[in-house]
Enzyme design. Structure first.
Site, PDB file in Angstrom:
ATOM      1  N   GLY A 274      -2.692  -1.455  -7.192  1.00  0.00           N
ATOM      2  CA  GLY A 274      -1.590  -2.405  -7.293  1.00  0.00           C
ATOM      3  C   GLY A 274      -1.831  -3.446  -8.372  1.00  0.00           C
ATOM      4  O   GLY A 274      -2.948  -3.927  -8.537  1.00  0.00           O
TER       5      GLY A 274
ATOM      6  N   LYS B 158      -0.816  -6.247  -7.968  1.00  0.00           N
ATOM      7  CA  LYS B 158      -1.077  -7.432  -7.136  1.00  0.00           C
ATOM      8  C   LYS B 158      -2.480  -7.971  -7.407  1.00  0.00           C
ATOM      9  O   LYS B 158      -2.711  -9.170  -7.458  1.00  0.00           O
ATOM     10  CB  LYS B 158      -0.886  -7.052  -5.669  1.00  0.00           C
ATOM     11  CG  LYS B 158      -1.637  -7.868  -4.649  1.00  0.00           C
ATOM     12  CD  LYS B 158      -0.906  -9.113  -4.319  1.00  0.00           C
ATOM     13  CE  LYS B 158      -1.622 -10.071  -3.396  1.00  0.00           C
ATOM     14  NZ  LYS B 158      -2.813  -9.651  -2.761  1.00  0.00           N
ATOM     15  N   ASP B 159      -3.445  -7.043  -7.539  1.00  0.00           N
ATOM     16  CA  ASP B 159      -4.822  -7.411  -7.876  1.00  0.00           C
ATOM     17  C   ASP B 159      -5.024  -7.052  -9.353  1.00  0.00           C
ATOM     18  O   ASP B 159      -5.662  -6.053  -9.677  1.00  0.00           O
ATOM     19  CB  ASP B 159      -5.794  -6.663  -6.961  1.00  0.00           C
ATOM     20  CG  ASP B 159      -5.535  -6.980  -5.498  1.00  0.00           C
ATOM     21  OD1 ASP B 159      -6.066  -7.982  -5.010  1.00  0.00           O
ATOM     22  OD2 ASP B 159      -4.768  -6.241  -4.845  1.00  0.00           O
TER      23      ASP B 159
ATOM     24  N   HIS C  63       0.839  -1.208   0.000  1.00  0.00           N
ATOM     25  CA  HIS C  63       0.000   0.000   0.000  1.00  0.00           C
ATOM     26  C   HIS C  63       0.874   1.258   0.000  1.00  0.00           C
ATOM     27  O   HIS C  63       0.591   2.228  -0.695  1.00  0.00           O
ATOM     28  CB  HIS C  63      -0.883   0.047   1.254  1.00  0.00           C
ATOM     29  CG  HIS C  63      -1.846  -1.091   1.403  1.00  0.00           C
ATOM     30  ND1 HIS C  63      -1.733  -2.020   2.408  1.00  0.00           N
ATOM     31  CD2 HIS C  63      -2.939  -1.447   0.691  1.00  0.00           C
ATOM     32  CE1 HIS C  63      -2.730  -2.893   2.317  1.00  0.00           C
ATOM     33  NE2 HIS C  63      -3.469  -2.585   1.285  1.00  0.00           N
TER      34      HIS C  63
HETATM   35  P1  AMP Z   1      -6.518  -3.740  -0.385  1.00  0.00           P
HETATM   36  O1  AMP Z   1      -6.355  -2.964   0.866  1.00  0.00           O
HETATM   37  O2  AMP Z   1      -6.076  -5.165  -0.282  1.00  0.00           O
HETATM   38  O3  AMP Z   1      -7.880  -3.575  -1.014  1.00  0.00           O
HETATM   39  O4  AMP Z   1      -5.498  -3.113  -1.426  1.00  0.00           O
HETATM   40  C1  AMP Z   1      -5.502  -1.736  -1.700  1.00  0.00           C
HETATM   41  C2  AMP Z   1      -4.593  -1.469  -2.860  1.00  0.00           C
HETATM   42  O5  AMP Z   1      -3.267  -1.874  -2.555  1.00  0.00           O
HETATM   43  C3  AMP Z   1      -5.008  -2.227  -4.123  1.00  0.00           C
HETATM   44  O6  AMP Z   1      -4.847  -1.396  -5.253  1.00  0.00           O
HETATM   45  C4  AMP Z   1      -4.040  -3.370  -4.136  1.00  0.00           C
HETATM   46  O7  AMP Z   1      -3.794  -3.879  -5.437  1.00  0.00           O
HETATM   47  C5  AMP Z   1      -2.794  -2.707  -3.580  1.00  0.00           C
HETATM   48  N1  AMP Z   1      -1.880  -3.718  -3.073  1.00  0.00           N
HETATM   49  C6  AMP Z   1      -2.146  -4.729  -2.205  1.00  0.00           C
HETATM   50  N2  AMP Z   1      -1.063  -5.501  -2.006  1.00  0.00           N
HETATM   51  C7  AMP Z   1      -0.081  -4.981  -2.779  1.00  0.00           C
HETATM   52  C8  AMP Z   1       1.290  -5.337  -3.026  1.00  0.00           C
HETATM   53  N3  AMP Z   1       1.851  -6.389  -2.446  1.00  0.00           N
HETATM   54  N4  AMP Z   1       2.001  -4.570  -3.882  1.00  0.00           N
HETATM   55  C9  AMP Z   1       1.435  -3.493  -4.493  1.00  0.00           C
HETATM   56  N5  AMP Z   1       0.155  -3.098  -4.295  1.00  0.00           N
HETATM   57  C10 AMP Z   1      -0.589  -3.836  -3.457  1.00  0.00           C
END
Ligand code: AMP
Length: 280
Positions: free
Chosen positions: A148, A150-151, A38
Site C-alpha cells: 500500500g 499508505k506506508d 488490505h
Molecule cells: P500492515 O498489515 O499494516 O503491515 O499492512 C499490510 C499492507 O497493507 C501494507 O502494504 C500496507 O501499506 C497496506 N495497507 C495498510 N493500510 C492500507 C490502506 N489504508 N490502503 C491501502 N493499503 C494499505
C-alpha cells in the site's frame, strides 16, 4: 475456507506445483487485522495473478515499542473470513520459528531511504521490515508483491531492497484506501478511543490544505508550523513529522518543484497514525 499453511515446506510444495504449471504468483504481505485497505491489495493481486498468497505475520522485529507489539490486534479467524470471498489460494501464517529459527543472525538493511521520516523516529523498524519481507519473498517465491502507498516510505524501501538483492519479484504500489471522512484505514485505528477517532481526520484534512498551498508555490517551512498547530488544536497530542519529499527517492524538498509527496506521522489517543498524499 482458504487453506491456512503455517510451515514453509508446505508452502514451497504448493508454490512449486503452480510454478511448474507456469502460473504467475502474487503475494500480499500483512500483519493481519485486515481491513478494506488490505483487501484492495488482494483484489489487485487477484486481477493480475493466477495464484494469490496472503501472508499474516505480526513481525516482532519491526516494532520498536514493546507495548505497541503487545497491543497490536490479532484477529486470525476474522481475517480468514474476510478473505473468503476473494478466493485467495493460500493464507500463509508462519509459525514464528519459520521466520526466526533458533540462531537466526541476519539483518537485511537498506541505507539512505530509511534514514528520515519513520526511520528517524522508529529505530530498527525498517531493518525489521526488510528482513521479514525478504524472507517472505523468498519463501513464497512470488512473481509480484502488492504493497500500500499508505506506508509510502516502506513501499520505496521494499522496492529498493528487492532490486538491490536481485529478488525476482515485481513490487507494486496500490493507492491508500480511506474512510469517508478521509482517515486512512489502518489496523491501529481499532485502538483509537472514540473521541480520538472523531478527531483523527484532522490530519488528512490539514495535509490536503497544505497540498493546495504547495501546488500554488508555498514553501513547506512556512506552512509546517501553522499546519502543526491546526492538527494539535483538533485534538492530536503531537505531530512527529510533516515533510515534503520527492515522490521518487524521498529527497527533502523546500517546495513542490517536482512530483512530490507530503508525509506525516502524529500521535492521538496514544496511537501513532501516519498518512501521505501526492503533491503535483
Ligand atoms: P500492515 O498489515 O499494516 O503491515 O499492512 C499490510 C499492507 O497493507 C501494507 O502494504 C500496507 O501499506 C497496506 N495497507 C495498510 N493500510 C492500507 C490502506 N489504508 N490502503 C491501502 N493499503 C494499505
Amino acid at each position: 475456507m482458504t487453506d491456512i499453511l503455517r510451515r514453509k515446506a508446505a508452502l514451497r510444495e504448493r508454490v512449486s506445483g503452480w510454478k511448474r504449471a507456469g502460473e504467475v504468483v502474487g503475494v500480499v504481505p500483512t500483519m493481519g487485522a485486515l481491513h478494506a485497505g488490505h483487501l484492495s491489495l488482494v483484489e489487485a493481486a487477484k486481477a493480475a495473478c493466477d495464484r494469490v498468497i496472503v501472508t499474516i505475520f505480526v513481525n516482532p522485529r519491526q516494532f520498536n515499542n514493546a507495548s505497541d507489539l503487545e497491543n497490536y490486534p490479532r484477529t486470525e479467524e476474522q481475517d480468514a473470513e474476510k478473505l473468503a470471498p476473494f478466493g485467495v489460494d493460500v493464507i500463509y501464517v508462519p509459525d514464528p520459528d519459520q521466520i526466526y529459527p533458533e540462531g537466526f543472525a541476519t539483518t537485511v538493511s537498506v541505507a539512505g531511504l530509511t534514514e528520515g521520516l519513520c526511520g528517524a523516529h522508529r529505530p530498527g523498524h525498517f531493518d525489521g521490515v526488510t528482513t521479514v519481507v525478504s524472507k517472505l519473498f523468498l519463501q513464497t517465491g512470488a512473481d509480484r508483491a502488492y504493497f500500500g502507498e499508505k506506508d509510502y516510505q516502506q513501499l520505496q524501501v521494499v522496492t529498493r531492497m528487492a532490486t538491490d538483492l536481485d529478488i525476482p519479484v515485481e513490487v507494486i504500489g496500490c493507492p491508500t484506501v480511506r474512510e469517508a471522512d478521509g482517515l486512512a484505514l489502518s489496523s491501529r485505528n481499532l485502538l483509537l478511543p472514540p473521541e480520538a477517532r472523531a478527531a483523527a481526520p484532522a490530519l488528512n484534512r490539514a495535509m490536503r490544505g497544505m497540498a493546495d498551498k504547495l501546488m500554488a508555490g508555498a514553501e513547506i517551512a512556512t506552512l509546517r508550523p501553522l499546519a502543526k498547530a491546526e492538527i494539535v488544536a483538533a485534538g492530536f497530542d503531537e505531530v512527529e513529522y510533516l515533510e515534503l519529499r520527492a515522490a521518487e527517492g524521498l529527497a527533502p524538498l523546500p517546495k513542490a518543484e517536482r512530483p512530490a509527496r507530503l508525509l506525516a506521522a502524529a500521535w492521538i489517543g496514544g496511537v501513532r497514525l501516519i498518512d501521505n498524499i501526492p503533491v503535483g
